[in-house]
Structures are given as C-alpha cells and as structure tokens.
Design a protein around this motif. Structure first.
Motif, PDB file in Angstrom:
ATOM      1  N   ALA A  79      -6.470   0.566  -8.593  1.00 20.98           N
ATOM      2  CA  ALA A  79      -5.342   0.411  -7.665  1.00 20.98           C
ATOM      3  C   ALA A  79      -5.812   0.472  -6.215  1.00 20.98           C
ATOM      4  CB  ALA A  79      -4.300   1.500  -7.913  1.00 20.98           C
ATOM      5  N   VAL A  80      -6.947   1.130  -6.013  1.00 21.94           N
ATOM      6  CA  VAL A  80      -7.410   1.370  -4.648  1.00 21.94           C
ATOM      7  C   VAL A  80      -8.930   1.183  -4.606  1.00 21.94           C
ATOM      8  CG1 VAL A  80      -7.129   2.902  -2.685  1.00 21.94           C
ATOM      9  CG2 VAL A  80      -5.698   3.237  -4.656  1.00 21.94           C
ATOM     10  N   ALA A 107      -6.415 -11.802  -2.038  1.00 23.45           N
ATOM     11  CA  ALA A 107      -5.868 -10.532  -1.548  1.00 23.45           C
ATOM     12  C   ALA A 107      -5.503 -10.616  -0.077  1.00 23.45           C
ATOM     13  CB  ALA A 107      -6.881  -9.404  -1.771  1.00 23.45           C
ATOM     14  N   ALA A 119     -16.071  -8.716  10.501  1.00 29.03           N
ATOM     15  CA  ALA A 119     -16.299  -7.648   9.534  1.00 29.03           C
ATOM     16  C   ALA A 119     -14.980  -6.926   9.333  1.00 29.03           C
ATOM     17  CB  ALA A 119     -17.331  -6.651  10.081  1.00 29.03           C
ATOM     18  N   VAL A 120     -14.727  -6.505   8.113  1.00 26.04           N
ATOM     19  CA  VAL A 120     -13.455  -5.828   7.864  1.00 26.04           C
ATOM     20  C   VAL A 120     -13.609  -4.879   6.680  1.00 26.04           C
ATOM     21  CG1 VAL A 120     -12.536  -7.636   6.306  1.00 26.04           C
ATOM     22  CG2 VAL A 120     -10.964  -6.253   7.688  1.00 26.04           C
ATOM     23  N   SER A 121     -12.866  -3.782   6.729  1.00 31.43           N
ATOM     24  CA  SER A 121     -12.765  -2.888   5.569  1.00 31.43           C
ATOM     25  C   SER A 121     -11.306  -2.768   5.212  1.00 31.43           C
ATOM     26  CB  SER A 121     -13.276  -1.481   5.912  1.00 31.43           C
ATOM     27  OG  SER A 121     -14.645  -1.500   6.140  1.00 31.43           O
ATOM     28  N   THR A 122     -11.039  -2.819   3.912  1.00 29.81           N
ATOM     29  CA  THR A 122      -9.675  -2.599   3.454  1.00 29.81           C
ATOM     30  C   THR A 122      -9.749  -2.073   2.026  1.00 29.81           C
ATOM     31  OG1 THR A 122      -7.468  -3.579   3.257  1.00 29.81           O
ATOM     32  CG2 THR A 122      -9.323  -4.965   2.600  1.00 29.81           C
ATOM     33  N   ARG A 123      -8.596  -1.952   1.381  1.00 25.68           N
ATOM     34  CA  ARG A 123      -8.592  -1.500  -0.012  1.00 25.68           C
ATOM     35  C   ARG A 123      -7.713  -2.456  -0.807  1.00 25.68           C
ATOM     36  NH1 ARG A 123      -7.368   4.690   1.560  1.00 25.68           N
ATOM     37  NH2 ARG A 123      -5.227   3.891   1.397  1.00 25.68           N
ATOM     38  N   VAL A 124      -8.168  -2.827  -1.975  1.00 24.51           N
ATOM     39  CA  VAL A 124      -7.441  -3.821  -2.763  1.00 24.51           C
ATOM     40  C   VAL A 124      -7.210  -3.337  -4.182  1.00 24.51           C
ATOM     41  CG1 VAL A 124      -8.286  -5.797  -1.432  1.00 24.51           C
ATOM     42  CG2 VAL A 124      -9.572  -5.023  -3.456  1.00 24.51           C
ATOM     43  N   LYS A 125      -6.262  -4.022  -4.856  1.00 25.78           N
ATOM     44  CA  LYS A 125      -6.001  -3.744  -6.264  1.00 25.78           C
ATOM     45  C   LYS A 125      -6.864  -4.710  -7.087  1.00 25.78           C
ATOM     46  CE  LYS A 125      -0.998  -3.011  -5.531  1.00 25.78           C
ATOM     47  NZ  LYS A 125      -0.524  -3.725  -4.333  1.00 25.78           N
TER      48      LYS A 125
ATOM     49  N   LEU B  21      -3.994   3.270   8.957  1.00 23.78           N
ATOM     50  CA  LEU B  21      -3.418   3.539   7.644  1.00 23.78           C
ATOM     51  C   LEU B  21      -1.927   3.222   7.765  1.00 23.78           C
ATOM     52  CD1 LEU B  21      -4.063   4.581   4.800  1.00 23.78           C
ATOM     53  CD2 LEU B  21      -3.373   6.861   5.583  1.00 23.78           C
ATOM     54  N   GLU B  25       4.827   0.100   0.353  1.00 21.18           N
ATOM     55  CA  GLU B  25       4.717   0.083  -1.111  1.00 21.18           C
ATOM     56  C   GLU B  25       3.768  -0.986  -1.646  1.00 21.18           C
ATOM     57  OE1 GLU B  25       6.204   3.277  -1.916  1.00 21.18           O
ATOM     58  OE2 GLU B  25       5.854   2.016  -3.678  1.00 21.18           O
ATOM     59  N   MET B  26       3.682  -2.126  -0.968  1.00 25.97           N
ATOM     60  CA  MET B  26       2.853  -3.242  -1.429  1.00 25.97           C
ATOM     61  C   MET B  26       3.120  -3.526  -2.915  1.00 25.97           C
ATOM     62  SD  MET B  26       1.406  -4.210   1.353  1.00 25.97           S
ATOM     63  CE  MET B  26       0.173  -5.385   0.862  1.00 25.97           C
ATOM     64  N   VAL B  65      -3.364  -6.340  -1.818  1.00 25.83           N
ATOM     65  CA  VAL B  65      -3.818  -5.264  -0.929  1.00 25.83           C
ATOM     66  C   VAL B  65      -3.169  -3.976  -1.442  1.00 25.83           C
ATOM     67  CG1 VAL B  65      -3.705  -4.353   1.439  1.00 25.83           C
ATOM     68  CG2 VAL B  65      -4.157  -6.794   1.052  1.00 25.83           C
ATOM     69  N   SER B  66      -3.927  -2.891  -1.453  1.00 23.51           N
ATOM     70  CA  SER B  66      -3.428  -1.641  -2.051  1.00 23.51           C
ATOM     71  C   SER B  66      -2.214  -1.076  -1.331  1.00 23.51           C
ATOM     72  CB  SER B  66      -4.530  -0.574  -2.039  1.00 23.51           C
ATOM     73  OG  SER B  66      -5.609  -0.982  -2.843  1.00 23.51           O
ATOM     74  N   LYS B  67      -1.446  -0.293  -2.050  1.00 23.17           N
ATOM     75  CA  LYS B  67      -0.337   0.465  -1.479  1.00 23.17           C
ATOM     76  C   LYS B  67      -0.862   1.345  -0.349  1.00 23.17           C
ATOM     77  CE  LYS B  67       2.864   4.117  -2.808  1.00 23.17           C
ATOM     78  NZ  LYS B  67       3.595   4.744  -3.893  1.00 23.17           N
ATOM     79  N   ASN B  68      -0.043   1.525   0.675  1.00 21.31           N
ATOM     80  CA  ASN B  68      -0.450   2.267   1.882  1.00 21.31           C
ATOM     81  C   ASN B  68      -1.781   1.722   2.396  1.00 21.31           C
ATOM     82  OD1 ASN B  68       1.914   3.713   1.702  1.00 21.31           O
ATOM     83  ND2 ASN B  68       0.962   5.361   0.522  1.00 21.31           N
ATOM     84  N   PRO B  69      -1.722   0.478   2.876  1.00 18.80           N
ATOM     85  CA  PRO B  69      -2.943  -0.249   3.220  1.00 18.80           C
ATOM     86  C   PRO B  69      -3.795   0.419   4.285  1.00 18.80           C
ATOM     87  CG  PRO B  69      -1.065  -1.745   3.200  1.00 18.80           C
ATOM     88  CD  PRO B  69      -0.516  -0.366   3.084  1.00 18.80           C
ATOM     89  N   TYR B  70      -5.094   0.286   4.066  1.00 20.51           N
ATOM     90  CA  TYR B  70      -6.098   0.744   5.015  1.00 20.51           C
ATOM     91  C   TYR B  70      -6.777  -0.476   5.628  1.00 20.51           C
ATOM     92  CZ  TYR B  70     -10.352   2.789   6.900  1.00 20.51           C
ATOM     93  OH  TYR B  70     -11.365   3.162   7.737  1.00 20.51           O
ATOM     94  N   LEU B  71      -7.050  -0.399   6.911  1.00 22.43           N
ATOM     95  CA  LEU B  71      -7.694  -1.515   7.588  1.00 22.43           C
ATOM     96  C   LEU B  71      -8.648  -0.965   8.636  1.00 22.43           C
ATOM     97  CD1 LEU B  71      -7.843  -4.554   8.404  1.00 22.43           C
ATOM     98  CD2 LEU B  71      -5.843  -4.140   9.845  1.00 22.43           C
ATOM     99  N   GLN B  72      -9.839  -1.499   8.717  1.00 22.82           N
ATOM    100  CA  GLN B  72     -10.794  -1.109   9.757  1.00 22.82           C
ATOM    101  C   GLN B  72     -11.475  -2.348  10.304  1.00 22.82           C
ATOM    102  OE1 GLN B  72     -13.625   2.132   8.916  1.00 22.82           O
ATOM    103  NE2 GLN B  72     -15.188   0.956   9.994  1.00 22.82           N
ATOM    104  N   PHE B  73     -11.578  -2.425  11.629  1.00 27.48           N
ATOM    105  CA  PHE B  73     -12.265  -3.564  12.243  1.00 27.48           C
ATOM    106  C   PHE B  73     -12.779  -3.096  13.598  1.00 27.48           C
ATOM    107  CE2 PHE B  73      -8.974  -4.602  15.377  1.00 27.48           C
ATOM    108  CZ  PHE B  73      -7.866  -3.962  14.819  1.00 27.48           C
TER     109      PHE B  73
END
Lengths: 159, 103
Positions: A79-80, A107, A119-125, B21, B25-26, B65-73
């Motif tokens: 999920a993450v 995604a 460049a990017v960081s994120t979290r995906v399902k 952050l 719900e995504m 994209v996961s619930k409670n999305p995180y993003l860094q750039f």
C-alpha cells in the motif's frame, strides 16, 4: 477585438463544447493550459508503449541513466512503497512512474521546469510483484524508459 | 475541508529541498466496503508547486499514489525566507493550497 468576439460567438452557437475548446486552442484564443484536462488515456494505459503514445510520443528507448535511490526491491507493504527516481539524462522534462501489474498502472507523471532537479520521491500502491518503469521525456520530445522489478509481500490495492 | 499539508522546505547546499505530506484518502475505486459496495474513486489528480510565484513542479497523479501522499523534490534559485506554495486538486474538484517558508 470585435472580429474575435464574433468568431467565438459563432463557434459557441454551432459546435459542441469539446470541439469549441479544440478550435479555440488552435486559433490561439484559448490557452492550452486551461484546456488541459487530466490525461485519462494515459491513466488507463497498461504498458510503456501505450503510456508513451498517450503522452504524444512514439517509442521509448531503453536506458540505464536513471537512479532508483532508496526504492526497495522488496516491499513489505504494497500500500505504501517508496519510489525515488532521479534521471541522469540531459534536459529531462518529466518522469512518469508505471506499475505494470497494477489495475491503475500509471501512478504519476512529474514535470520539471528549468531549475528543478529531474528527481522525485513519492509513495505508491503496488498490487502484486511487478515491473516498475520510469518513463522519461526530454526537452526534444524523446522518450526513455528504465525498469526494475519490485516484489511485494503484501499487496497494496484494496480491500 | 481537507487537513492541512505538512510542508518542510529547507536549504540543502544551494538547493531548496521540499518535502510534503498531504492528507487524502486516494481511494482507487477498486475497494469494497463492509456492505460490499464499491467505494468510489476519490484521489488527487493534479499537484503544483511554486516558489515566489514561479512554478517549480507540476504533476498529474492517478489513484495508485498512496493514501496520505508523500512528495519530495528540489530546485535551485532559492534562499531562506522564500515562500513555497503547494496546491492539489482532486477528481471531485476539491482543492487545497498550503505554503511554507524555506528555512
């Protein structure tokens, strides 16, 4: 100014909304930025080829000029899943992340203006163990793809 | 009204690093609730970030994209005290904008 208004009025009377927007964009009367909607075609695509086509490209050249940073090879929680992609290809404009085996495969797509690191960081399902692709577009309109396999021990898409 | 984003913007060498952050719900539209009804898709579709009013990132997202999305750039041309603003819009037309000062 009057000629412009007359054209707009005639177009709006005689055409459907989508057709009008397209004509107005082509006529330079409506900025393409406003007309841009979420790319449904890309977000329904299931393969690198179909995503690239939906972006307006033709083919993607395989590359290794991409760093996957802290992206894991095995994800404990589908999920993450952290994904961290950096493109080393010159003039990278965008990076898209495609998770091949997901019901929702594309995604995200990130666009980088000048001055922002590609460049990017994120979290995906990730629903199940899958090839994950980073699709890169450069300023000259070319597409590249780098891939890796991410294994998932607990699938991430639902119920 | 969605919960505020948590934004941390710090100088890392000569670049500003932004970590966000978001609270969302995504929902993919694939899930069924306890009664067996499909929970409708509800997810952020677009994100944009500006620095002192100039765009530094934009993104289109899907429900993966996961619930409670995180993003860094990170981006160049910033200094402490500058403002970074992040906006998201979801598939229902809901939107949220938050900002942070670069430290």
């Amino acid at each position: 100014m009057r000629a412009v208004s007359a054209t707009r009025r005639r177009l709006l009377k005689t055409s459907g909304a989508a057709a009008v927007v397209g004509v107005l964009v082509k006529a330079g009367l409506l900025s393409p930025r406003i007309a841009e909607a979420w790319n449904k075609e890309a977000f329904s695509a299931r393969s690198v080829e179909d995503v690239v086509k939906a972006f307006g490209g033709s083919t993607a050249t395989r590359t290794t000029e991409v760093s996957w940073g802290s992206t894991p090879e095995i994800a404990e929680n589908g999920a993450v899943v952290p994904v961290n992609v950096t493109s080393r290809i010159a003039s990278t404009e965008s990076i898209a992340i495609l998770i091949e085996k997901n019901p929702n495969a594309l995604a995200a797509r990130f666009n980088f203006p000048d001055g922002t690191d590609p460049a990017v960081s994120t979290r995906v399902k990730i629903a199940e163990s899958s090839p994950v692709h980073a699709i890169i577009k450069t300023a000259d309109g070319k597409y590249f793809v780098a891939s890796r396999e991410i294994k998932v021990t607990l699938g991430g898409c639902g119920g | 009204m969605a919960d505020p984003m948590k934004i941390r913007a710090t100088m890392q060498g000569d670049k500003a690093q932004v970590r966000v952050l978001m609270s969302h719900e995504m929902e993919t539209g694939q899930r069924k609730d306890a009664a067996g009804n499909v929970v409708p898709a509800h997810f952020i579709q677009s994100v944009s970030a500006t620095h002192n009013g100039k765009k530094v990132l934009d993104a289109e997202w899907g429900p993966a994209v996961s619930k409670n999305p995180y993003l860094q750039f990170q981006f160049a041309g910033a200094k402490p005290g500058d403002k970074v603003q992040i906006t998201w819009t979801d598939n229902k037309g809901e939107t949220r904008t938050d900002d942070a000062i670069i430290r």
